[in-house]
Design a protein around this motif. Structure first.
Motif, short mmCIF file in Angstrom:
data_model
loop_
_atom_site.label_atom_id
_atom_site.label_comp_id
_atom_site.label_asym_id
_atom_site.label_seq_id
_atom_site.Cartn_x
_atom_site.Cartn_y
_atom_site.Cartn_z
N ASP A 179 49.28 22.92 25.87
CA ASP A 179 49.08 24.10 25.02
C ASP A 179 47.99 25.03 25.54
N ILE A 180 46.82 24.48 25.78
CA ILE A 180 45.64 25.32 26.04
C ILE A 180 45.59 25.73 27.51
N GLY A 181 45.73 24.78 28.41
CA GLY A 181 45.79 25.13 29.83
C GLY A 181 44.45 25.15 30.55
N LEU A 182 43.34 25.06 29.85
CA LEU A 182 42.01 24.93 30.47
C LEU A 182 41.37 23.65 29.95
N GLU A 183 40.48 23.06 30.75
CA GLU A 183 39.86 21.80 30.37
C GLU A 183 38.96 21.97 29.15
N SER A 184 38.61 20.81 28.54
CA SER A 184 37.84 20.80 27.29
C SER A 184 36.46 21.47 27.43
N THR A 185 35.96 21.93 26.31
CA THR A 185 34.56 22.35 26.19
C THR A 185 33.70 21.08 26.31
N CYS A 274 48.01 39.94 37.28
CA CYS A 274 47.87 41.18 36.52
C CYS A 274 48.12 40.94 35.04
N TYR A 275 47.72 41.90 34.22
CA TYR A 275 48.09 41.85 32.80
C TYR A 275 49.56 42.22 32.68
N ASP A 276 50.22 41.74 31.64
CA ASP A 276 51.64 42.05 31.44
C ASP A 276 51.88 43.56 31.45
N GLU A 277 50.94 44.31 30.87
CA GLU A 277 51.11 45.77 30.75
C GLU A 277 51.11 46.47 32.11
N GLU A 278 50.65 45.78 33.16
CA GLU A 278 50.48 46.46 34.46
C GLU A 278 51.66 46.27 35.40
N VAL A 279 52.61 45.41 35.00
CA VAL A 279 53.70 45.02 35.92
C VAL A 279 54.40 46.22 36.54
N ASP A 280 54.71 47.22 35.72
CA ASP A 280 55.48 48.37 36.22
C ASP A 280 54.67 49.28 37.14
N PHE A 281 53.35 49.09 37.15
CA PHE A 281 52.51 50.00 37.93
C PHE A 281 52.16 49.45 39.31
N LEU A 282 52.65 48.26 39.61
CA LEU A 282 52.28 47.66 40.90
C LEU A 282 53.51 47.23 41.71
N PRO A 283 54.41 48.17 41.97
CA PRO A 283 55.61 47.80 42.73
C PRO A 283 55.21 47.37 44.14
N GLY A 284 55.86 46.33 44.65
CA GLY A 284 55.58 45.95 46.04
C GLY A 284 54.60 44.81 46.18
N ALA A 285 53.71 44.61 45.21
CA ALA A 285 52.76 43.49 45.31
C ALA A 285 53.43 42.22 44.79
N GLY A 291 49.61 37.46 31.01
CA GLY A 291 49.63 37.64 29.56
C GLY A 291 49.11 39.02 29.24
N GLY A 292 49.16 39.38 27.96
CA GLY A 292 48.67 40.69 27.55
C GLY A 292 47.18 40.83 27.81
N LYS A 293 46.72 42.06 28.00
CA LYS A 293 45.31 42.33 28.33
C LYS A 293 44.35 41.68 27.33
N ASP A 294 44.72 41.72 26.04
CA ASP A 294 43.82 41.17 25.02
C ASP A 294 44.22 39.77 24.56
N ASP A 295 45.21 39.20 25.21
CA ASP A 295 45.71 37.88 24.78
C ASP A 295 45.08 36.79 25.65
N LEU A 296 43.83 36.45 25.31
CA LEU A 296 43.09 35.48 26.14
C LEU A 296 43.74 34.10 26.10
N ALA A 297 44.37 33.74 24.96
CA ALA A 297 45.01 32.42 24.87
C ALA A 297 46.16 32.31 25.87
N SER A 298 46.96 33.36 26.01
CA SER A 298 48.04 33.34 27.01
C SER A 298 47.47 33.28 28.42
N GLN A 299 46.39 34.02 28.65
CA GLN A 299 45.78 34.03 29.98
C GLN A 299 45.25 32.64 30.34
N ALA A 300 44.64 31.98 29.36
CA ALA A 300 44.14 30.62 29.59
C ALA A 300 45.31 29.67 29.87
N HIS A 301 46.35 29.83 29.09
CA HIS A 301 47.52 28.97 29.21
C HIS A 301 48.17 29.07 30.59
#
Ligand code: AMP
Ligand code: MG
Length: 350
Positions: A179-185, A274-285, A291-301
């Motif tokens: 679920d979390i994707g990062l080690e414990s505190t 990249c953030y999900d919102e940036e996908v269309d702006f980086l063709p070729g990479a 995950g979304g820019k403000d979705d830290l839980a998805s980024q951790a996951h």
């Protein structure tokens, strides 16, 4: 001589009692079993057996002065292995079972092989039902570091474990994605009203402050250790979670960072977390949406999975955004700054 690793798929530990019993039996007989937890996969052995702990270090390729976390089925079981106190009781009531590890004075039943020679022991009570059932069935605490080969990102699904540990352990339990994707505190209790945060995780600084009056943050959580500085926690001195390609963390206004990435990708093979919102702006990479820019839980996951994927594609360089240090961001910051060996590049405004 490689071991004949048994692969088990356990999604319902109640219905699959026999499989749990079989895995618990391996632990009781001194063997090693990889199991899922809510944070990352753990490489488990009998925490009271010096030989099991030595085997864990060998399977992982980990220096034996880097202590293991012991996993218990119920918060009260800590007393059997460590000396608890009212502060532990408050932390346990608030956060256990769950992604919090507490450092306590060790009892003799835990050999120094398990604690990397220390007189303290790290105790955690995981909430994952498979982990809980396995520890309960084993009837003993299970010592378990993350189930990656030393220097690789922690595994967040069974496929990562198979890549790293096939032939090195007796069994691997596939329990799906963590679920979390990062080690414990990790916190160390200093006195009744004071803890030191040694490793940030899903139990955040702010959450700890609700339970303990004074929460100190070890400098190594976000800063580089000095040449001869002795870390509060042995793990702090190792370069963990490192991809093969250099990882560079970018800091700056979103628009400027995107423009910089667009320019870089025309000169070399760039991987971008990249953030999900940036996908269309980086063709070729080579893109790895976190995950979304403000979705830290998805980024951790997704962080550790994406670092593995980016590495497999053999880019010249990997770029990612420097996370904020607030909330769950601090845990991301801590993992990424170390994976990047503290390489942060500030992109000036144009
Ligand atoms: P891992 O098992 O890979 O999640 O790493 C566990 C980390 O917990 C180690 O790298 C140590 O830094 C930390 N740790 C475990 N036991 C202790 C302890 N007794 N005192 C301080 N830190 C500890
Ligand atoms: Mg680890």
């Amino acid at each position: 001589m490689p071991l004949d690793t048994k692969l088990m798929c356990i999604h319902d530990p109640v219905a699959q009692k026999e499989e749990i019993e079989c895995a618990a039996d391996i632990i009781r007989h001194g063997g090693l079993v990889v199991f899922p937890t809510e944070t990352v996969y753990g490489l488990g052995g009998d925490a009271t057996s010096a030989a099991s702990s030595r085997n864990i270090y060998e399977a992982k390729g980990r220096p034996s002065d880097n202590p293991l976390i012991i996993h218990i089925a119920n918060p009260d079981d800590a007393e059997r292995y460590a000396v608890t106190c009212p502060c532990y009781g408050r932390l346990a009531k608030a956060f256990m079972p769950g992604p919090l590890t507490v450092i306590l004075p060790r009892r003799d039943i835990i050999p120094t092989e398990t604690t990397g020679g220390l007189d303290t022991v790290a105790v955690r009570c995981p909430s994952h039902p498979v982990a809980h059932a396995l520890i309960e069935a084993a009837g003993v605490a299970i010592a378990a570091p993350s189930a990656n080969r030393s220097g690789k990102p922690s595994p967040t699904c069974a496929a990562h474990v198979v890549d790293d540990m096939m032939g090195r352990v007796d069994a691997i339990i596939d329990g799906g994605e963590c679920d979390i994707g990062l080690e414990s505190t990790i916190v160390k209790i200093e006195d009744e009203d004071t803890v030191t945060l040694l490793r940030p995780g899903a139990i955040t600084y702010d959450a700890l402050c609700m339970v303990v009056a004074d929460v100190k943050v070890a400098a190594a959580v976000s800063e580089r250790l000095g040449e001869n500085e002795r870390p509060l926690s042995p793990g702090m001195k190792y370069r963990h979670y490192a991809p093969d390609a250099p990882l560079v963390l970018l800091e700056g206004e979103e628009y400027d960072v995107l423009a910089y990435l667009q320019q870089q990708q025309s000169t070399r093979r760039c991987a971008v977390l990249c953030y999900d919102e940036e996908v269309d702006f980086l063709p070729g990479a080579l893109l790895y949406p976190v995950g979304g820019k403000d979705d830290l839980a998805s980024q951790a996951h997704s962080l550790f999975r994406l670092l593995r994927e980016a590495d497999r594609d053999q880019p010249d360089i990997i770029y990612a955004h420097l996370p904020p240090k607030e909330g769950l961001g601090l845990a991301l910051y801590n993992r990424m700054i170390r994976a990047a060996a503290h390489t942060v590049q500030h992109i000036p405004s144009r």
